[in-house]
Design a protein around this motif. Sequence first.
Motif: not given
Length: 960
Positions: A867-881
Amino acid sequence: SCFLRHARSRNYVSEFEVCKLESVPLDFGDYHPLKPITVTESKTKKMNRKGSTSSTSSSSSSSIVDPLSSVLDGTDPLSLFAAAADPVTTTATMDSTRKKRDKDDSSAVGSDFEPWSSKRGEILARYTTTEKLSIVSGSFSSKATTTGSAVSEKVRTRLEELDDLEEGSQKELLNLTQQDYVNRIEELNQSLKDAWSSDQKVKALKIVIQCSKLLSDTTVIQFYPSKFVLITDILDTFGKLVYDRILSMCAENRVSLPDNFSPESVNDTAKETCLNWFFKIASIRELIPRFYVEAAILKCNKFLSKTGISECLPRLTSMIRGIGDPLVAVYARAYLCRVGMEVAPQLKESLNKNFFDFLLTFKQIHGDTVQNQLVVQCVEFPLYLTLYSPAIDWILQCIAYRAPEVLLTEMMERCKKLGNNALLLNSVMSAFRAEFIAARSMDFIGMIKECDESGFPKHLLFRSLGLNLALADPPENDHLQILNEAWKVITKLKNPQDYINCAEVWVEYTCRHFTKREVNTVLSDVIKHMTPDRAFEDAYPQLQSIIQKVITYIYDFSVLFSVEKFLPFLDMFQKESVRVEVCKCIMESFIKHQQESTKDPVILNALLHVCKTMHDSVNALTLDDEKRMLAALINGFIKMVSFGRDFEQQLSFYVEARSMFCNLEPVLVQLIHSVNQLAMETRKVMKGNHSRKTAAFVRACVAFCFITIPSLSSIFTRLNLYLHSGQVALANQCLSQADAFFKAAVSLIPEVPKMISIDGKMRPSDAFLLEFLCNFFSTLLVVPDHPEQGVLFLVRGLLNVIQDYTWEDNSDDKVRIYTNVLHLLSAMTQEAYIYHVDKVDSNDALYGGDSKFLAEINKLCDTVIAQILDHLKTLGKEETLKRQSQLALYFFNTILAHGDLRNNKLNQLSVNLWNLAQKHGFADTKTTAKTLEYIKRRSNQPEMSHFADLALRLPLQSRT
């Protein structure tokens, strides 16, 4: 799964030893932690001369330094602001203020003198009328003088303007209500200021003369004291304007005269203007306006001669003898005293002469002229006498201020010699020092008895005496006789309002000097007088005052409630708002004075009744602040109730209190805490080994909490109380009850709203939920699994709820919670847990490190990490880096603290997280540098050498 298969095995004891603060041997010779610290200050000078090394010279001075002062560098912020102002001006102002204060101390009246301004409002409120009033209103036409006319012509014109008033330029306004009259006077006051500011000095004088003339009019006699207050306000304004005008003329080169100037330092122009004002006033034909206007500018005599004021005062005192109406005359004397006290308080002889003149003319009050006037106006003689009180009180206050006892005794003797002297006697008791009156209480009672009842009611005289005895004590031998003499008169009063006004004052004397028996007698008498025809309904303020006085002096509540008539007295408060106020007073007194807890049934029954009254006043319209205040008072009472070791009786009391105070949530919360405390007290007494009886009792306590918590409205209050009560149940070995609390908490989490109200403002609830869950995880470590529910059933249930909870899109709280779950799961894999509950076997003892148990934990761990790693992947957009960087570092720190990094996969995961945190330049360089430094430091510890290799694989990227 690599995380928990390779969770770092912890030796908590040795870790604790390493982390413990180093103990330093202390010599306790003269050491004390609260002793002032002596700080040695080093002053360092650096010399950088060419060709010489920089040498340091230090001078040390030892001084006691207050750590708070040293932060402020010896000054506080307000002083700094003051210092920023012009220092010369500041110093000058301070000097002049100091001189002025020193001067005031020697000659002027002190703060112990009650000023006229404090009496003004009371007089205006007391002396009112519904009759119609009239006022003379001048047209104040300004006549232009021809340019170039001779000075004598100018003077003649001005005198003609003054005469205008008496030759028909005024019109009389009739049929004014009291409010219209007050408004008209206010308009005149404003006209005076406007005329003055527009340099129309004659017009200003005419307004003042016109107003002064109104003081000779007694057609609506009961309004006269209020009229005097309003008009002398205008006279005061005029006096100040004239004085300030002349003072400004004395200023040379913009330097004003000092406060204690001498007439020699006044220039000729100012003196001439001052004389001009006195000549103008001397030409006023009528006595009353001439007297009042001259008295208003009495202070201006300072500009002409040193003895000016001392010469004028006796002359003005003699002028009053020409005023025929005794009421008008006495108020003129009061005004002269008022001005005299402001201008020359040291000239007491003139004030005394003023009073003795009044005594000589006192018999006029009983003359035919006054009697005829009263018949015409339909005013009773006793009411007429009360009109004199403000003036005589003021005159006597001025004379009695810091006066020697000899003078006071002489004045008292003179008053004695006059017949029908009740009015004077009342004023003497109002104005003289309370100690003087109290010491001669029996003399005053004798004088009161001799007074004629027809003029001034005796009960008012006893009331005035009672007011003095509340402030000063009479001789001890006279205590009982004084009370008997006073109460003999008071109890015979037929009018309930007269009765209660006196009784209210004498209750304080009774409480000060007597026991509960006498207080009970007085309360009984009050009930007897105030109950017929529900007279108490018109006397709530006085009855409240009586209660306040009783609880001020009898604050031992076992004594208070043994006063038989105290509770029947409370029953007279039948208006709910007043009743609640009285109950609040009683509870405040109880909380303030009750030092030890109580189980006295008399106190408990009485105060439960009082608290119930407060609670029952709460309705849908009650303000939150009021609810909070009532709840705080009831909680204060609940905390003071203790039945000692009789725990069952204590629980019965809490059950009764719950049924009585169910509408006040803070009270229910307090009751839950109190019952939890009771369960823990039982555990303490039994040293954790419950008998069958105490085990049943503790379960009863737990049941109380379980059924009370759902009735609360605040969701976080419920969650925290479920957790707290579950911990108490666990500590008392009530395992199934503890499970019930924790399940209730888990099932309540989905109901947590996104926004909650805090202090009337809506706030996001995420932070509160995160805090609660962290506390919950800490407790779940020691909660043993239920034999029928499967492994870690509570943790699984909680994870499911967290998974299904709708989190905000821009929130990372879910991942932060999952990371905290990893801390919990890591702690659960240890052979011995970091903490335990006494006499409760946790899972470390139940499973004994069983491989199936550890496998279950691993499965949970897999799910959480995914769950943690999935969430980290979803934050790969520029505004959430930036968020991705912060979470990666947070997860990295978790692995660092709880994982065994000798495992290659885990090691690689941590390196990947480190690189992800720094990848886009959002990592805080200071934090990453400190983390790396920590890893290097840890690599020096035993069994941590692999941290050195890890440190080499973690690059530090600069923010470029």
